[in-house]
Design an enzyme around this catalytic site. Structure first.
Site, short mmCIF file in Angstrom:
data_model
loop_
_atom_site.label_atom_id
_atom_site.label_comp_id
_atom_site.label_asym_id
_atom_site.label_seq_id
_atom_site.Cartn_x
_atom_site.Cartn_y
_atom_site.Cartn_z
N THR A 53 0.85 -1.19 0.00
CA THR A 53 0.00 0.00 0.00
C THR A 53 0.89 1.25 0.00
O THR A 53 2.05 1.19 0.43
CB THR A 53 -0.94 0.00 1.21
OG1 THR A 53 -0.18 -0.16 2.41
CG2 THR A 53 -1.95 -1.15 1.11
N THR A 71 1.47 4.41 1.53
CA THR A 71 2.24 4.95 2.65
C THR A 71 3.20 3.92 3.22
O THR A 71 4.34 4.23 3.57
CB THR A 71 1.30 5.45 3.76
OG1 THR A 71 0.43 6.45 3.21
CG2 THR A 71 2.07 6.04 4.92
N CYS A 72 2.75 2.68 3.28
CA CYS A 72 3.58 1.61 3.83
C CYS A 72 4.80 1.34 2.95
O CYS A 72 5.91 1.10 3.45
CB CYS A 72 2.75 0.33 3.97
SG CYS A 72 1.21 0.56 4.89
N SER A 73 4.60 1.37 1.65
CA SER A 73 5.68 1.04 0.71
C SER A 73 6.60 2.21 0.42
O SER A 73 7.79 2.01 0.12
CB SER A 73 5.08 0.55 -0.62
OG SER A 73 4.40 -0.67 -0.45
N LEU A 80 7.96 1.40 5.73
CA LEU A 80 8.97 0.34 5.64
C LEU A 80 10.32 0.85 5.15
O LEU A 80 11.36 0.53 5.75
CB LEU A 80 8.45 -0.80 4.76
CG LEU A 80 9.41 -1.96 4.47
CD1 LEU A 80 9.96 -2.56 5.74
CD2 LEU A 80 8.72 -3.01 3.61
#
Length: 207
Positions: free
Chosen positions: A93, A95-97, A101
């Site tokens: 997703t 923001t996560c990618s 992370l």
């Protein structure tokens, strides 16, 4: 018992009685008797707080360097170690990618230089997805990609996030925490999927 008479022009031409067995009577009563309702009690899991000990028996999955799926309990992951654990609502997703992370990958050496033994990323995805996601952003050797496939850990610490309205099912809230020997020392829990207090820099500042 039931009695019946048939009359014609005021003259009884036939009559009979019928005996109902007690078994049949009970059967009839069971059909019309109101059903008992079962009371369902919803147990709310208390949200995790600083000073709490993590649930040791929850199992998470990951792929090792040889491509074999492994499982590890939270107890084995954190006992006698200093661990940074951060969670995201979903692999791949935006923001996560793009932010969450990658930030921990970039700061991995600094975190380990301050005594952190393991940096672990947790998401309610399967281990195959977590492995592919980790490889796509260069997490190998820096961040352990852990799958909480059925949201067992998220629910155990009160971090579950209901995204059924978006077609994503039950996920985890975004957070980052510092754990020392299974005890939570720092906990930065976001509201839903927000990204304001759970970055790698936030954890570095707390060390």
């Amino acid at each position: 018992m039931m009695a019946a008479r048939v009359c014609k022009n005021g003259v009884v031409v036939a009559s009979w009685t019928r005996q109902f067995s007690s078994k049949r009577t009970n059967d009839l009563r069971s059909v019309v008797a109101p059903r008992r309702t079962r009371t369902v009690v919803n147990v709310q899991t208390q949200a995790l707080s600083v000073g709490d000990k993590l649930p040791s028996d929850v199992t998470l999955n990951y792929f090792d360097g040889e491509g074999n799926m492994q499982e590890i309990t939270v107890g084995d992951l954190t006992k006698g170690k200093k661990v940074v654990m951060f969670a995201v609502p979903g692999a791949f997703t935006p923001t996560c990618s793009l932010k969450h992370l990658p930030g921990f990958i970039e700061r991995a050496d600094e975190l380990k230089g301050k005594g952190v033994d393991t940096i672990a990323c947790i998401s309610v995805n399967d281990a195959f997805v977590m492995d592919a996601w980790g490889k796509s952003v260069g997490a190998d050797g820096k961040v352990l990609m852990l799958a909480d496939g059925s949201a067992v850990f998220a629910k155990a610490i009160g971090a579950e996030l209901d995204l059924n309205d978006k077609g994503l099912g039950m996920r985890s809230r975004r957070y980052a925490m510092l754990v020392d020997d299974s005890v939570v020392k720092v906990l930065n829990m976001e509201e839903g999927g927000a990204f304001t207090v759970s970055s790698a820099d936030d954890i570095l500042n707390a060390l």
